[in-house]
Design a protein around this motif. Sequence first.
Motif, PDB file in Angstrom:
ATOM      1  N   GLU A  19       0.827  -1.201   0.000  1.00 59.89           N
ATOM      2  CA  GLU A  19       0.000   0.000   0.000  1.00 59.89           C
ATOM      3  C   GLU A  19       0.860   1.249   0.000  1.00 59.89           C
ATOM      4  O   GLU A  19       0.515   2.257  -0.615  1.00 59.89           O
ATOM      5  N   ARG A  20       2.003   1.190   0.673  1.00 57.83           N
ATOM      6  CA  ARG A  20       2.885   2.346   0.705  1.00 57.83           C
ATOM      7  C   ARG A  20       3.740   2.398  -0.550  1.00 57.83           C
ATOM      8  O   ARG A  20       4.093   1.364  -1.121  1.00 57.83           O
ATOM      9  N   MET A  21       4.065   3.607  -0.973  1.00 54.68           N
ATOM     10  CA  MET A  21       4.942   3.775  -2.118  1.00 54.68           C
ATOM     11  C   MET A  21       6.314   3.164  -1.821  1.00 54.68           C
ATOM     12  O   MET A  21       6.806   3.241  -0.697  1.00 54.68           O
ATOM     13  N   ASN A 134      14.503  18.311  -3.359  1.00 55.73           N
ATOM     14  CA  ASN A 134      14.241  17.534  -4.565  1.00 55.73           C
ATOM     15  C   ASN A 134      13.629  16.182  -4.244  1.00 55.73           C
ATOM     16  O   ASN A 134      12.740  15.698  -4.960  1.00 55.73           O
ATOM     17  N   ILE A 135      14.102  15.562  -3.161  1.00 51.79           N
ATOM     18  CA  ILE A 135      13.524  14.281  -2.747  1.00 51.79           C
ATOM     19  C   ILE A 135      12.064  14.457  -2.369  1.00 51.79           C
ATOM     20  O   ILE A 135      11.188  13.670  -2.772  1.00 51.79           O
ATOM     21  N   ALA A 136      11.781  15.493  -1.590  1.00 47.37           N
ATOM     22  CA  ALA A 136      10.394  15.742  -1.173  1.00 47.37           C
ATOM     23  C   ALA A 136       9.504  16.018  -2.376  1.00 47.37           C
ATOM     24  O   ALA A 136       8.367  15.513  -2.452  1.00 47.37           O
ATOM     25  N   ASP A 143       3.440  10.442  -5.182  1.00 47.51           N
ATOM     26  CA  ASP A 143       2.462  10.033  -4.167  1.00 47.51           C
ATOM     27  C   ASP A 143       1.780  11.281  -3.606  1.00 47.51           C
ATOM     28  O   ASP A 143       2.017  11.677  -2.462  1.00 47.51           O
ATOM     29  N   PRO A 144       0.931  11.925  -4.402  1.00 50.63           N
ATOM     30  CA  PRO A 144       0.360  13.215  -3.984  1.00 50.63           C
ATOM     31  C   PRO A 144      -0.492  13.134  -2.725  1.00 50.63           C
ATOM     32  O   PRO A 144      -0.625  14.142  -2.022  1.00 50.63           O
ATOM     33  N   TYR A 150       5.423  14.654   3.258  1.00 44.38           N
ATOM     34  CA  TYR A 150       6.779  14.680   2.737  1.00 44.38           C
ATOM     35  C   TYR A 150       7.395  16.075   2.907  1.00 44.38           C
ATOM     36  O   TYR A 150       8.566  16.198   3.301  1.00 44.38           O
ATOM     37  N   ARG A 151       6.640  17.095   2.633  1.00 42.48           N
ATOM     38  CA  ARG A 151       7.181  18.454   2.741  1.00 42.48           C
ATOM     39  C   ARG A 151       7.464  18.818   4.197  1.00 42.48           C
ATOM     40  O   ARG A 151       8.483  19.446   4.507  1.00 42.48           O
ATOM     41  N   ALA A 152       6.578  18.442   5.093  1.00 41.97           N
ATOM     42  CA  ALA A 152       6.808  18.730   6.516  1.00 41.97           C
ATOM     43  C   ALA A 152       8.029  17.978   7.042  1.00 41.97           C
ATOM     44  O   ALA A 152       8.858  18.533   7.773  1.00 41.97           O
ATOM     45  N   ASN A 153       8.152  16.711   6.675  1.00 36.23           N
ATOM     46  CA  ASN A 153       9.314  15.933   7.091  1.00 36.23           C
ATOM     47  C   ASN A 153      10.610  16.537   6.546  1.00 36.23           C
ATOM     48  O   ASN A 153      11.635  16.557   7.234  1.00 36.23           O
TER      49      ASN A 153
END
Length: 291
Positions: A19-21, A134-136, A143-144, A150-153
């Motif tokens: 289920e996870r990317m 770039n990774i985020a 995985d929108p 992702y951005r917060a992390n």
Amino acid sequence: MKSFLVLAFALAALPAHAERMKVATTFTIIADMARNVAGDAADVESITKPGAEIHNYQPTSGDLIRTSDADLVLANGLNLESWFQQFIDQMGDIPVAVVSDGVEPMSITGGDYDGKPNPHAWMALDSALIYVDNIAAAMAGADPDNAAAYRANAEAYKARITDTIAPLRDAARALPQDRRWLVTSEGAFSYLARDFGLRELYLWPINADAQGTPQQVRHVIDVMRENDVRVIFSESTVSDRPARRVASETGAIYGGVLYVDSLSEASGPVPTYLDLLRVTSETIVDGLRNE
């Protein structure tokens, strides 16, 4: 390079997408960065193993099988992974993001690589922050549904990187000018040397030439003698023998092992990227301070 023949029954036996990317990376440092950005929203796996020499890595069919169900592949670029294009061509239609995009590359000087981009940009603070962004962005694009996470992390992780490296950079810049020589086996520290205010000297520009020609070795010995440079280091993925020979020839000390291309196993000295930055920078500063 080894052939990447993948048997049909092997691919058929692969499990269905979780289920996870799933994110694959070309080497362990990018994998650790990506895990910090992913948090609990994605699984990340490095193609190369801890301690691997990544410039001339020889991928296996097992690497291809493990990576073939990835939703996204992250690569460094800047000509680091000479093996990667042939590898990814075997993978089919999997998105690839180059995490060094936007970094202003420094050039290699000397040898067959003169003028080509130095690929070790993750060793500079500003470049590392670009990598994380770039990774985020790549993860958010693939995985929108988890883009906000992702951005917060990424923002939290960038703060940790800055908190780790900035005090060590300041300590290096405070060293006396005549001690600010960073002499290593591979020319992998151009970005760090620039940030730390150090002059860089090395036996070979890229680990593909992991011995150094007699002319390269003689040049290093001459420069060290002329400038009374009293310490030399080597990297974890190459033999320390050439650096120790130069130390013996010049009367310098061997300052120890630096980590740049690969993380260690979990039980080792640099299991994370932050550990790599800290241990490498502390080794350099301590060596130059106590030479």
